[in-house]
Write a protein that holds these residues in place. Structure first.
Motif, PDB file in Angstrom:
ATOM      1  N   SER A 181       2.416  53.078  65.028  1.00 37.61           N
ATOM      2  CA  SER A 181       1.425  52.148  64.700  1.00 37.61           C
ATOM      3  C   SER A 181       0.986  51.711  66.006  1.00 37.61           C
ATOM      4  O   SER A 181       1.588  51.489  66.992  1.00 37.61           O
ATOM      5  CB  SER A 181       2.122  51.069  63.690  1.00 37.61           C
ATOM      6  N   THR A 182      -0.358  50.887  66.052  1.00 42.63           N
ATOM      7  CA  THR A 182      -0.533  50.321  67.183  1.00 42.63           C
ATOM      8  C   THR A 182      -0.925  48.795  66.802  1.00 42.63           C
ATOM      9  O   THR A 182      -1.485  48.036  67.694  1.00 42.63           O
ATOM     10  CB  THR A 182      -2.083  50.778  67.596  1.00 42.63           C
ATOM     11  N   ASP A 183      -0.399  48.336  65.810  1.00 45.65           N
ATOM     12  CA  ASP A 183      -0.349  46.786  65.415  1.00 45.65           C
ATOM     13  C   ASP A 183       0.174  45.886  66.452  1.00 45.65           C
ATOM     14  O   ASP A 183       1.366  46.395  67.168  1.00 45.65           O
ATOM     15  CB  ASP A 183       0.255  46.521  63.876  1.00 45.65           C
ATOM     16  N   ASP A 197       8.481  52.503  66.561  1.00 46.54           N
ATOM     17  CA  ASP A 197       8.886  53.960  66.357  1.00 46.54           C
ATOM     18  C   ASP A 197       7.916  54.932  67.214  1.00 46.54           C
ATOM     19  O   ASP A 197       6.606  54.539  67.331  1.00 46.54           O
ATOM     20  CB  ASP A 197       8.746  54.445  64.996  1.00 46.54           C
ATOM     21  N   VAL A 198       8.536  55.780  68.046  1.00 43.62           N
ATOM     22  CA  VAL A 198       7.486  56.740  68.769  1.00 43.62           C
ATOM     23  C   VAL A 198       7.582  58.318  68.116  1.00 43.62           C
ATOM     24  O   VAL A 198       9.082  58.792  67.829  1.00 43.62           O
ATOM     25  CB  VAL A 198       7.941  57.078  70.112  1.00 43.62           C
ATOM     26  N   SER A 249      11.093  61.773  65.396  1.00 46.65           N
ATOM     27  CA  SER A 249      10.933  60.454  65.722  1.00 46.65           C
ATOM     28  C   SER A 249      11.834  59.621  66.348  1.00 46.65           C
ATOM     29  O   SER A 249      13.084  59.938  66.030  1.00 46.65           O
ATOM     30  CB  SER A 249      10.442  59.663  64.241  1.00 46.65           C
ATOM     31  N   LYS A 250      11.502  58.865  67.154  1.00 48.79           N
ATOM     32  CA  LYS A 250      12.773  58.255  68.112  1.00 48.79           C
ATOM     33  C   LYS A 250      12.592  56.567  67.997  1.00 48.79           C
ATOM     34  O   LYS A 250      11.187  56.141  68.225  1.00 48.79           O
ATOM     35  CB  LYS A 250      13.137  58.711  69.520  1.00 48.79           C
ATOM     36  N   GLY A 287      -5.223  56.836  71.708  1.00 50.57           N
ATOM     37  CA  GLY A 287      -5.441  55.519  71.181  1.00 50.57           C
ATOM     38  C   GLY A 287      -3.969  55.015  70.502  1.00 50.57           C
ATOM     39  O   GLY A 287      -3.991  54.004  69.992  1.00 50.57           O
ATOM     40  N   LYS A 288      -2.866  55.764  70.771  1.00 53.05           N
ATOM     41  CA  LYS A 288      -1.451  55.244  70.330  1.00 53.05           C
ATOM     42  C   LYS A 288      -0.655  55.327  71.318  1.00 53.05           C
ATOM     43  O   LYS A 288       0.678  55.675  70.858  1.00 53.05           O
ATOM     44  CB  LYS A 288      -1.300  56.375  68.930  1.00 53.05           C
ATOM     45  N   ASN A 289      -1.001  55.050  72.465  1.00 51.37           N
ATOM     46  CA  ASN A 289      -0.226  55.095  73.604  1.00 51.37           C
ATOM     47  C   ASN A 289       0.381  53.784  74.127  1.00 51.37           C
ATOM     48  O   ASN A 289       1.049  53.509  75.035  1.00 51.37           O
ATOM     49  CB  ASN A 289      -0.588  55.892  75.005  1.00 51.37           C
ATOM     50  N   ALA A 290       0.001  52.543  73.317  1.00 50.70           N
ATOM     51  CA  ALA A 290       0.050  51.161  73.837  1.00 50.70           C
ATOM     52  C   ALA A 290       0.256  50.293  72.534  1.00 50.70           C
ATOM     53  O   ALA A 290      -0.276  50.561  71.668  1.00 50.70           O
ATOM     54  CB  ALA A 290      -0.856  50.573  74.773  1.00 50.70           C
TER      55      ALA A 290
END
Length: 450
Positions: A181-183, A197-198, A249-250, A287-290
């Motif tokens: 998620s990017t929230d 979660d990554v 997932s980690k 778009g999901k790296n931060a």
């Protein structure tokens, strides 16, 4: 807040909203951008930081950028009063990949040059005589030695197709890693930890089936911010997340510090958690790296006031007036005070203090300030007032200590002066014979003499 309104593989246009000017109109902007793979969390002194200044406009185009690359960007406004701080959140954008047609032309040109100069290709296709003046050789009927071999044009096409396939067709087992998620997240510094979660996904279909992806692997993370993050805020500002074979997932965990420090002026700390440098040939999910984070300060400013609204002072002599602190005791608190006349007159009945200062030391909840009564013998009891004008606490912003406004408790106390030798028996007197002479059974300090 800034957005990117137009971008190519080598340029990017940013647009932003004019900030509140508080009466001083914005005259220019200073902008900075940086290849995020080079930056970590450091702006000051980092290699590759690009800076530009523009007038009072709300758009800027950066050029000569690297294609398919993440850039971070920040800006600040300037007026006739000076320049403000850089934007709170460092923004991340990515340039486009090069167009396929451009890459294909380059591949074909390179392949053509390779074939024209390569004896190895000549060996494959038979003896080819390339001459600027010689006419093309007549068609050769297939024989046992030439059947199935490719002519030069066919060989060029084959090599170009293979190279283009390598460039533009992803490995079916290739994978990428990013946040689920990017929230944005807001958390109190008292929470202890903050976790995200990554997840790794298969690039070809977005699934988490990563068999044959070359695990184990790691991905690095860092905290990117315009605030100062130190050991008083978080335990670490960089780290890594490791995936073992079979894991998709980690949790990326940041340990927070409940520092009991009043961060005055900017009590909340803003930053981004940015993923970078995955190992094992992995990529980052665009778009999901931060993730954006705000740590809220849970420390209330301390309060200092008089322990009581009334104080008894013996005259003549010194009297301690008690001050009490509530709230955090992490830092020293400075109290500014003054005296004012009641029925007692400063300089005659007591020592007046136009502006005094007393400090409540750190880790201490109480202190004293001292007043001196000068009431002459045989005077009636009188009073004056001690008032607090300001309370200042030590505060912290990053590694910088400074004074900031704290809270005032009971801000005044009335000091009643009770005199020895005025013929009036006070609770603290052993005797009072109407004078301050000793040797007559009642001493000058109003105690009974042997």
């Amino acid at each position: 807040q800034a957005t990117t309104t137009d971008k190519t593989s080598s340029t990017m246009t940013w647009t932003w909203v004019t900030p509140e000017d508080y009466g001083a109109a914005v005259t220019s902007y200073t902008l900075q951008w940086l290849n995020s793979s080079d930056s970590g969390i450091v702006w000051q002194g980092a290699m590759g930081v690009q800076t530009a200044s523009v007038g009072a406009i709300n758009t800027f185009t950066a050029s000569n950028l690297t294609s398919a690359t993440n850039y971070i960007f920040r800006f600040r406004a300037c007026s006739s009063e000076g320049c403000g701080s850089y934007s709170d959140s460092t923004l991340s954008f990515r340039t486009d990949a090069p167009e396929a047609s451009t890459a294909l032309a380059a591949v074909a040109s390179s392949a053509s040059q390779t074939i024209a100069s390569s004896s190895a290709v000549t060996d494959l296709v038979g003896e080819v005589n390339i001459s600027a003046t010689a006419p093309p050789p007549p068609p050769v009927a297939p024989t046992e030695t030439t059947a199935g071999l490719l002519n030069e044009t066919e060989m060029l096409d084959l090599l170009a197709d293979e190279l283009v396939s390598d460039l533009f067709e992803p490995d079916p087992n290739a994978f990428a890693v990013g946040f689920t998620s990017t929230d944005s997240s807001t958390v109190s510094e008292a929470a202890g930890t903050l976790s995200f979660d990554v997840q790794m996904v298969k690039i070809s279909d977005g699934s988490t089936d990563h068999s044959g992806s070359g695990l184990p692997f790691t991905v690095q993370w860092s905290l990117v911010t315009t605030d100062v993050l130190v050991e008083d805020d978080v335990v670490a500002v960089t780290g890594s997340v490791g995936f073992l074979p079979g894991e998709t997932s980690k949790a990326l965990t940041i340990t927070l510090v409940d520092n009991q420090i009043l961060n005055s002026g900017r009590p909340d700390k803003s930053f981004q958690v940015v993923l970078s440098d995955p190992s094992g040939g992995a990529q980052l999910v665009v778009g999901k790296n931060a993730r954006s984070v705000i740590i809220t300060d849970n420390d209330a400013p301390p309060s200092v006031g008089f322990t009581s609204s009334s104080t008894l002072a013996k005259a003549p002599g010194f009297t301690n007036v008690s001050l009490t602190r509530s709230g955090s005791t992490a830092f020293a608190v400075q109290v500014e005070y003054s005296t004012s006349d009641g029925t007692a007159v400063g300089g005659i009945d007591y020592v007046s203090v136009p502006a005094g200062t007393v400090v409540v030391p750190s880790q201490q909840a109480e202190t004293m300030l001292t007043v001196q009564a000068l009431l002459l013998p045989q005077s009636v009891n009188k009073n004056f007032v001690v008032s607090i004008s300001r309370v200042m606490s030590e505060c912290k912003a990053g590694d910088r200590l400074f004074l900031c406004t704290a809270v005032m408790g009971t801000d005044s106390t009335s000091v009643a002066i009770e005199a020895c030798g005025n013929g009036q028996s006070q609770s603290w007197e052993g005797c009072d014979d109407g004078d301050v002479a000793s040797g007559d059974g009642c001493s000058a300090s109003c105690s009974v003499e042997d």
